[in-house]
Design a protein around this motif. Sequence first.
Motif, PDB file in Angstrom:
ATOM      1  N   VAL A 155      -4.256   5.829  -2.665  1.00  0.00           N
ATOM      2  CA  VAL A 155      -3.141   4.907  -2.479  1.00  0.00           C
ATOM      3  C   VAL A 155      -3.035   4.008  -3.700  1.00  0.00           C
ATOM      4  CG1 VAL A 155      -3.289   4.901   0.039  1.00  0.00           C
ATOM      5  CG2 VAL A 155      -4.537   3.166  -1.288  1.00  0.00           C
ATOM      6  N   GLY A 159       1.226   5.358  -0.342  1.00  0.00           N
ATOM      7  CA  GLY A 159       0.491   6.619  -0.279  1.00  0.00           C
ATOM      8  C   GLY A 159       1.423   7.795  -0.114  1.00  0.00           C
ATOM      9  N   GLY A 200      -4.604   5.510   4.096  1.00  0.00           N
ATOM     10  CA  GLY A 200      -3.801   4.318   3.861  1.00  0.00           C
ATOM     11  C   GLY A 200      -3.664   3.450   5.094  1.00  0.00           C
ATOM     12  N   THR A 220       3.342  -1.211   4.020  1.00  0.00           N
ATOM     13  CA  THR A 220       2.979   0.155   3.626  1.00  0.00           C
ATOM     14  C   THR A 220       4.219   1.005   3.384  1.00  0.00           C
ATOM     15  OG1 THR A 220       2.897   0.937   5.934  1.00  0.00           O
ATOM     16  CG2 THR A 220       0.841   0.103   4.973  1.00  0.00           C
ATOM     17  N   PHE A 223       4.672   5.370   2.917  1.00  0.00           N
ATOM     18  CA  PHE A 223       4.096   6.705   2.748  1.00  0.00           C
ATOM     19  C   PHE A 223       5.235   7.683   2.459  1.00  0.00           C
ATOM     20  CE2 PHE A 223       1.158   4.350   5.460  1.00  0.00           C
ATOM     21  CZ  PHE A 223       0.002   4.462   4.693  1.00  0.00           C
ATOM     22  N   SER A 230      -2.378  11.175   2.209  1.00  0.00           N
ATOM     23  CA  SER A 230      -3.198   9.963   2.179  1.00  0.00           C
ATOM     24  C   SER A 230      -2.869   9.000   3.310  1.00  0.00           C
ATOM     25  CB  SER A 230      -2.998   9.241   0.836  1.00  0.00           C
ATOM     26  OG  SER A 230      -3.231  10.105  -0.247  1.00  0.00           O
ATOM     27  N   LYS A 231      -1.998   9.409   4.231  1.00  0.00           N
ATOM     28  CA  LYS A 231      -1.506   8.474   5.237  1.00  0.00           C
ATOM     29  C   LYS A 231      -2.626   7.936   6.133  1.00  0.00           C
ATOM     30  CE  LYS A 231       2.214   7.749   8.559  1.00  0.00           C
ATOM     31  NZ  LYS A 231       3.414   8.333   9.207  1.00  0.00           N
ATOM     32  N   TRP A 276      -3.027  12.420  -6.188  1.00  0.00           N
ATOM     33  CA  TRP A 276      -2.083  13.100  -5.290  1.00  0.00           C
ATOM     34  C   TRP A 276      -1.885  14.551  -5.722  1.00  0.00           C
ATOM     35  CZ3 TRP A 276       2.675   9.298  -4.610  1.00  0.00           C
ATOM     36  CH2 TRP A 276       2.260   8.167  -3.894  1.00  0.00           C
ATOM     37  N   ILE A 335       0.870  -1.177   0.000  1.00  0.00           N
ATOM     38  CA  ILE A 335       0.000   0.000   0.000  1.00  0.00           C
ATOM     39  C   ILE A 335       0.907   1.227   0.000  1.00  0.00           C
ATOM     40  CG2 ILE A 335      -1.758   1.314   1.251  1.00  0.00           C
ATOM     41  CD1 ILE A 335      -2.633  -1.356   2.538  1.00  0.00           C
ATOM     42  N   HIS A 393      -2.754   6.621  -9.408  1.00  0.00           N
ATOM     43  CA  HIS A 393      -2.969   7.338  -8.144  1.00  0.00           C
ATOM     44  C   HIS A 393      -2.330   8.722  -8.167  1.00  0.00           C
ATOM     45  CE1 HIS A 393       0.896   5.408  -8.016  1.00  0.00           C
ATOM     46  NE2 HIS A 393       1.279   6.202  -7.036  1.00  0.00           N
TER      47      HIS A 393
END
Length: 326
Positions: free
Chosen positions: A283, A229, A237, A254, A256, A233-234, A276, A227, A272
């Motif tokens: 994500v 991000g 996510g 993940t 970020f 978007s944290k 952003w 994932i 994505h």
Amino acid sequence: MKLFSLFTISFIALLIASIILTSMAEQTLDNIFFNKKIDNVFLVNSIKKHINRLAVDIGPRPITNELSIKKTESYIINYLKNMGLQVHQQQYKYGNYDIANIIACSQENLFPSKYYVIGAHYDSVPETYGADDNASGIAVLLEVAHYTIQEKISLPVCFVAFTAEEPPTFGTRYQGSKIFVKSVKEKKDEILGAMILEMVGYTSIEQAYPMFLKWMGYPSKGNFIGIVGNRKSKKFGQSIFKSFKKNEQLPVETLFVPFNGWILPDTRLSDHSPFWDAGLPAVMITDTAFFRNPNYHTPQDTFDTLDYFFMAELVKSLLITLKKLS
């Protein structure tokens, strides 16, 4: 004083027990949902059917191959319509070519103004069959849509099959996700969060990383879903990560990144990134693409190289997520 302490301890114990039991009940509900409602063999075969159609029967799907693109569009549209969804084609021109994003929303109102997005691109580069990139993403999207409707998951979510993600249109104004995001901004819709499926079907005993991530404790085996991000978007996510962790059959990691991923450009290489850049939470959900799959953008990206049980578990993890968000 002793009576008060005893009461306090008893209250705390009951509170902790309540939290534990609630957590167990939620997990049990998830397990019941999947064990009773999803036939794993049927799900795996459904994913195989989608990828066979896209990567074998149709084959390479560059936007300049009008026959392949129209066959792909028809397959996606018909599958979504057959489950009772209304489908809209966001059509536009790329030179002399007519191309389109395919949009289907889960609620009766075709275009709610506030919704989640699950997206994946359906085009490929000319020289590849595009099994992992990105028939895998489309297959998972179609099955998540199917079970969302079947199980009546009450959540405003739009399923979007994007066109023109691959070169030469990636990063240009013709990229399908850029067209979509532009229309979202013009309509003043609110995207609650977008989950973009980018290459989600390949597993390996080895896993590579960008240079500075090699020493950050990520797994050496390529059997997890990622994932990815940006900082904005944290929170979104992390909520997805928390839901994914409920599925013990699918490891998840993940990442970020700050500055919308510009300090690590590889993290921007899918649909994505327009979200952003527009300040919308999104994500990328991925098998890490060319950091794991050596067949990326080659004729070897074929049906028989993929892990269909891996994709089936991803469908389940996404359904857990949608249930938790609803």
